[in-house]
Design a protein around this motif. Structure first.
Motif, PDB file in Angstrom:
ATOM      1  N   PHE A 214      88.818  13.666  62.400  1.00  0.00           N
ATOM      2  CA  PHE A 214      89.212  12.143  61.867  1.00  0.00           C
ATOM      3  C   PHE A 214      90.465  11.768  62.436  1.00  0.00           C
ATOM      4  O   PHE A 214      90.221  10.569  62.591  1.00  0.00           O
ATOM      5  CB  PHE A 214      89.591  12.505  60.329  1.00  0.00           C
ATOM      6  N   VAL A 215      91.353  12.747  63.191  1.00  0.00           N
ATOM      7  CA  VAL A 215      92.316  12.118  63.781  1.00  0.00           C
ATOM      8  C   VAL A 215      92.188  11.490  65.014  1.00  0.00           C
ATOM      9  O   VAL A 215      92.793  10.409  65.433  1.00  0.00           O
ATOM     10  CB  VAL A 215      93.586  13.189  63.970  1.00  0.00           C
ATOM     11  N   ASP A 216      90.924  11.930  65.523  1.00  0.00           N
ATOM     12  CA  ASP A 216      90.458  11.285  66.760  1.00  0.00           C
ATOM     13  C   ASP A 216      89.807   9.912  66.620  1.00  0.00           C
ATOM     14  O   ASP A 216      90.265   8.935  67.366  1.00  0.00           O
ATOM     15  CB  ASP A 216      89.311  12.248  67.509  1.00  0.00           C
ATOM     16  N   MET A 217      89.205   9.785  65.490  1.00  0.00           N
ATOM     17  CA  MET A 217      88.729   8.645  65.175  1.00  0.00           C
ATOM     18  C   MET A 217      89.721   7.492  64.980  1.00  0.00           C
ATOM     19  O   MET A 217      89.627   6.253  65.570  1.00  0.00           O
ATOM     20  CB  MET A 217      87.634   8.503  63.971  1.00  0.00           C
ATOM     21  N   MET A 218      90.784   7.973  64.044  1.00  0.00           N
ATOM     22  CA  MET A 218      91.901   7.036  64.027  1.00  0.00           C
ATOM     23  C   MET A 218      92.646   6.547  65.335  1.00  0.00           C
ATOM     24  O   MET A 218      93.221   5.631  65.415  1.00  0.00           O
ATOM     25  CB  MET A 218      92.666   7.641  63.066  1.00  0.00           C
ATOM     26  N   GLU A 219      92.805   7.664  66.233  1.00  0.00           N
ATOM     27  CA  GLU A 219      93.384   7.449  67.484  1.00  0.00           C
ATOM     28  C   GLU A 219      92.622   6.168  68.294  1.00  0.00           C
ATOM     29  O   GLU A 219      92.964   5.247  68.884  1.00  0.00           O
ATOM     30  CB  GLU A 219      93.595   8.640  68.375  1.00  0.00           C
ATOM     31  N   ALA A 220      91.180   6.461  68.301  1.00  0.00           N
ATOM     32  CA  ALA A 220      90.306   5.618  68.863  1.00  0.00           C
ATOM     33  C   ALA A 220      90.537   4.134  68.291  1.00  0.00           C
ATOM     34  O   ALA A 220      90.390   3.059  69.156  1.00  0.00           O
ATOM     35  CB  ALA A 220      88.774   5.830  68.749  1.00  0.00           C
ATOM     36  N   LEU A 221      90.472   4.115  67.180  1.00  0.00           N
ATOM     37  CA  LEU A 221      90.497   2.665  66.292  1.00  0.00           C
ATOM     38  C   LEU A 221      91.994   2.190  66.439  1.00  0.00           C
ATOM     39  O   LEU A 221      91.935   1.008  66.567  1.00  0.00           O
ATOM     40  CB  LEU A 221      90.280   2.879  64.672  1.00  0.00           C
ATOM     41  N   LYS A 280      94.063   3.595  53.856  1.00  0.00           N
ATOM     42  CA  LYS A 280      95.435   3.764  53.980  1.00  0.00           C
ATOM     43  C   LYS A 280      95.972   3.815  55.537  1.00  0.00           C
ATOM     44  O   LYS A 280      96.847   3.057  55.716  1.00  0.00           O
ATOM     45  CB  LYS A 280      95.929   5.120  53.256  1.00  0.00           C
ATOM     46  N   MET A 281      95.035   4.428  56.398  1.00  0.00           N
ATOM     47  CA  MET A 281      95.547   4.303  57.775  1.00  0.00           C
ATOM     48  C   MET A 281      95.344   3.077  58.467  1.00  0.00           C
ATOM     49  O   MET A 281      96.162   2.600  59.242  1.00  0.00           O
ATOM     50  CB  MET A 281      94.904   5.533  58.267  1.00  0.00           C
ATOM     51  N   CYS A 282      94.241   2.562  57.776  1.00  0.00           N
ATOM     52  CA  CYS A 282      94.166   0.937  58.454  1.00  0.00           C
ATOM     53  C   CYS A 282      95.230   0.098  58.023  1.00  0.00           C
ATOM     54  O   CYS A 282      95.813  -0.790  58.932  1.00  0.00           O
ATOM     55  CB  CYS A 282      92.848   0.600  58.109  1.00  0.00           C
ATOM     56  N   ALA A 283      95.630   0.222  56.803  1.00  0.00           N
ATOM     57  CA  ALA A 283      96.661  -0.467  56.081  1.00  0.00           C
ATOM     58  C   ALA A 283      98.177  -0.153  56.954  1.00  0.00           C
ATOM     59  O   ALA A 283      98.899  -1.260  57.165  1.00  0.00           O
ATOM     60  CB  ALA A 283      96.814  -0.279  54.693  1.00  0.00           C
ATOM     61  N   GLU A 284      98.167   0.897  57.060  1.00  0.00           N
ATOM     62  CA  GLU A 284      99.674   1.315  58.156  1.00  0.00           C
ATOM     63  C   GLU A 284      99.523   0.518  59.523  1.00  0.00           C
ATOM     64  O   GLU A 284     100.492   0.147  60.087  1.00  0.00           O
ATOM     65  CB  GLU A 284      99.548   2.750  58.056  1.00  0.00           C
ATOM     66  N   MET A 285      98.223   0.774  60.098  1.00  0.00           N
ATOM     67  CA  MET A 285      98.112  -0.041  61.225  1.00  0.00           C
ATOM     68  C   MET A 285      98.620  -1.603  61.318  1.00  0.00           C
ATOM     69  O   MET A 285      99.195  -2.030  61.916  1.00  0.00           O
ATOM     70  CB  MET A 285      96.775   0.137  62.031  1.00  0.00           C
ATOM     71  N   ASP A 286      98.031  -2.044  60.173  1.00  0.00           N
ATOM     72  CA  ASP A 286      98.070  -3.495  59.971  1.00  0.00           C
ATOM     73  C   ASP A 286      99.707  -3.617  59.739  1.00  0.00           C
ATOM     74  O   ASP A 286     100.103  -5.165  60.200  1.00  0.00           O
ATOM     75  CB  ASP A 286      97.489  -3.969  58.801  1.00  0.00           C
ATOM     76  N   ALA A 288     102.066  -1.994  60.902  1.00  0.00           N
ATOM     77  CA  ALA A 288     102.991  -2.002  62.128  1.00  0.00           C
ATOM     78  C   ALA A 288     102.715  -3.094  63.087  1.00  0.00           C
ATOM     79  O   ALA A 288     103.662  -3.303  63.813  1.00  0.00           O
ATOM     80  CB  ALA A 288     102.416  -0.675  62.807  1.00  0.00           C
ATOM     81  N   ALA A 289     101.602  -3.730  63.026  1.00  0.00           N
ATOM     82  CA  ALA A 289     101.151  -4.816  63.948  1.00  0.00           C
ATOM     83  C   ALA A 289     101.630  -6.334  63.345  1.00  0.00           C
ATOM     84  O   ALA A 289     101.466  -7.207  63.890  1.00  0.00           O
ATOM     85  CB  ALA A 289      99.714  -4.779  64.155  1.00  0.00           C
ATOM     86  N   ASP A 290     102.343  -6.122  62.056  1.00  0.00           N
ATOM     87  CA  ASP A 290     102.528  -7.392  61.443  1.00  0.00           C
ATOM     88  C   ASP A 290     101.221  -8.342  61.023  1.00  0.00           C
ATOM     89  O   ASP A 290     101.436  -9.363  61.293  1.00  0.00           O
ATOM     90  CB  ASP A 290     103.650  -8.092  62.071  1.00  0.00           C
ATOM     91  N   TRP A 291     100.235  -7.585  61.060  1.00  0.00           N
ATOM     92  CA  TRP A 291      99.067  -8.368  60.830  1.00  0.00           C
ATOM     93  C   TRP A 291      98.972  -8.731  58.931  1.00  0.00           C
ATOM     94  O   TRP A 291      99.781  -8.157  58.148  1.00  0.00           O
ATOM     95  CB  TRP A 291      97.698  -7.582  60.908  1.00  0.00           C
ATOM     96  N   THR A 292      97.993  -9.692  58.570  1.00  0.00           N
ATOM     97  CA  THR A 292      97.603  -9.624  57.190  1.00  0.00           C
ATOM     98  C   THR A 292      96.235  -8.960  56.895  1.00  0.00           C
ATOM     99  O   THR A 292      95.294  -9.258  57.777  1.00  0.00           O
ATOM    100  CB  THR A 292      97.549 -11.102  56.916  1.00  0.00           C
ATOM    101  N   GLN A 293      96.417  -8.412  55.840  1.00  0.00           N
ATOM    102  CA  GLN A 293      95.225  -7.546  55.635  1.00  0.00           C
ATOM    103  C   GLN A 293      94.262  -8.342  54.415  1.00  0.00           C
ATOM    104  O   GLN A 293      95.144  -8.731  53.276  1.00  0.00           O
ATOM    105  CB  GLN A 293      95.328  -5.984  55.191  1.00  0.00           C
ATOM    106  N   GLN A 294      92.962  -8.263  54.201  1.00  0.00           N
ATOM    107  CA  GLN A 294      92.296  -8.905  53.222  1.00  0.00           C
ATOM    108  C   GLN A 294      91.465  -8.025  52.756  1.00  0.00           C
ATOM    109  O   GLN A 294      90.651  -7.075  53.663  1.00  0.00           O
ATOM    110  CB  GLN A 294      91.341 -10.061  53.908  1.00  0.00           C
TER     111      GLN A 294
END
Length: 466
Positions: A214-221, A280-286, A288-294
């Motif tokens: 799973f950690v590999d996939m999140m690195e790829a993402l 949760k991990m996608c939200a953390e990426m958003d 950190a990047a100062d994105w808006t999540q929907q």
């Protein structure tokens, strides 16, 4: 008797008319969530007929046609020509009285082609020919239609493995309207799907990361997330049936992920645990990047397994399901908030019985960092019509700040869907105009004008930092 769809359509008071014509109608369009095909914008696609432009990929119209007894070959079939499909749609339109399709269709004909006749079997051939003749003109190309509707920016919906070549091509062409990608990682989230392992393989290939855990996939993402940021992306979007808050450990997620890669069946709990960890991990990426999540939630998709690729079938939760989802939503957002990783968030619900739940939930996580950091998204899918949009705005008005609302979006694949912004703006102006006429709001023209212009345009521009 009031004329159908005249210049004051949906505007019941003088105040509403002044607000719309002098303010809302003049605002550019920021369509921050749509499903336009980027290649069509990049190549300034020319439409062969009104059928391709109007009916191609439009599941709303297909559903109405099927309900009216029209055979599938006239909706998505390849053995019928454009005129035959259009003729069947024209036969269906008179049966759509009080369905939003009747308003949308005639607004589209009027605003794009200047056609004010009502579509029916009697007028079908005349309207078909007139539209096709105008489509031969340069201004009726994909980009021409975007210019016609005063579009300033569109945000498409894109998979993390997309190379974004058409966004780059559009940007480098000098096209004055911005087309921005939006990150939609649903295929990486939907671990229960039969093609999940194949998708992980494609993600590994485009990211250059060998994915075993799973950690590999999140690195790829994360690499793809960075790539999207470099190409102007500022928003993510997730289509979820519900929110997830099932507790998990890292070792549990690894086991679940490895089972999925081997094609083993997962339990309902395992699926929910994985989706919780993933989101949760996608939200953390958003964050950190100062994105808006929907989050578009509540759609139970693929109900008709024979037709789901064409149909887009959906339903909503019952009241118990909404209660459980609201609790999970609260836990999920709170988890991010406690860690200081809750970015700007827009929540959309398919079932209007959750309007007050969502509108109330917003206030739990506003932190003063920006106006209405947590937003209640506009009426979505079957709710982006007169009743649904009005109910959404009323709930937000009562339980939040309508003045800070980021407004409308098309959520559409069609270059003729921009009149949905006009429809929304007319309803907004009518809502405020009626309140003024009833003495529920002061006739403060400056404040009302600013409010209408903000909701129509400025709030979105500032919120998304475009």
């Amino acid at each position: 008797m009031k004329q159908f769809m005249d210049e004051n359509f949906l505007l019941e008071t003088v105040t509403a008319q002044e607000l719309f014509h002098n303010h809302a109608a003049k605002m550019p369009i920021i369509d921050y969530h749509c499903h336009l095909i980027p290649e069509m914008v990049a190549n300034d696609h020319r439409f062969r007929s009104i059928t391709e432009l109007w009916l191609g990929g439009d599941h709303y119209k297909w559903r109405a046609m099927r309900t009216n007894g029209v055979d599938e070959r006239y909706c998505t079939g390849e053995d019928t020509d454009d005129w035959e499909k259009f003729e069947k749609w024209a036969e269906t339109v008179p049966y759509t009285f009080r369905n939003p399709l009747y308003h949308w269709s005639h607004l589209e004909l009027k605003t794009a082609f200047g056609i004010t006749k009502q579509l029916s079997p009697k007028t079908a051939r005349e309207i078909y020919d007139e539209c096709n003749e105008k489509l031969q003109q340069p201004e009726f190309s994909a980009r021409g239609l975007m210019r016609h509707y005063h579009v300033e920016c569109v945000c498409t919906t894109d998979d993390p493995i997309d190379d974004l070549r058409y966004h780059k091509q559009t940007r480098e062409s000098g096209f004055e309207i911005r087309m921005i990608p939006a990150w939609r990682p649903d295929r990486a989230m939907n671990i229960e799907k039969t093609d999940f392992a194949d998708y992980v393989g494609k993600l590994a290939e485009v990211s250059g990361v060998e994915i075993c855990r799973f950690v590999d996939m999140m690195e790829a993402l994360q690499k793809r997330h960075d790539f999207f940021s470099d190409n102007g992306c500022r928003l993510s979007d997730h289509g979820v049936e519900e929110f997830y808050d099932d507790p998990y450990t890292d070792s549990q997620i690894d086991i679940i992920f490895e089972k999925a890669l081997r094609g083993q069946q997962l339990s309902a709990v395992e699926i929910r645990q994985y989706k919780h960890a993933f989101l949760k991990m996608c939200a953390e990426m958003d964050h950190a990047a100062d994105w808006t999540q929907q989050y578009h939630y509540g759609a139970i998709r693929d109900n008709n397994t024979l037709m789901f690729n064409k149909l887009g079938a959906d339903t909503g939760f019952d009241s118990i399901g909404e209660f459980n989802t609201a609790r999970a939503m609260s836990h999920f957002l709170n988890e991010l908030n406690l860690e200081g990783k809750l970015t700007r968030t827009i929540l959309y619900c398919l079932n209007p019985c959750a309007n007050e739940v969502i509108a109330t939930m917003l206030g739990n996580f506003q932190d003063g960092s920006c106006p209405s950091k947590i937003q209640f998204g506009s009426g979505w899918w079957f709710n982006d019509q007169l009743d649904g949009m009005t109910r959404q705005m009323n709930a937000l008005s009562v339980l939040g700040l309508l003045s800070r609302f980021v407004g409308m979006l098309t959520d559409s694949r069609s270059f003729l869907s921009y009149p949905r912004h006009e429809y929304f703006r007319r309803l907004l102006c009518n809502l405020l105009g009626n309140d003024v006429e009833k003495g529920l709001l002061p006739n403060d023209k400056e404040t009302l004008a600013r409010m209408v212009e903000d909701i129509s345009y400025y709030n979105a521009r500032n919120y998304f930092k475009f």
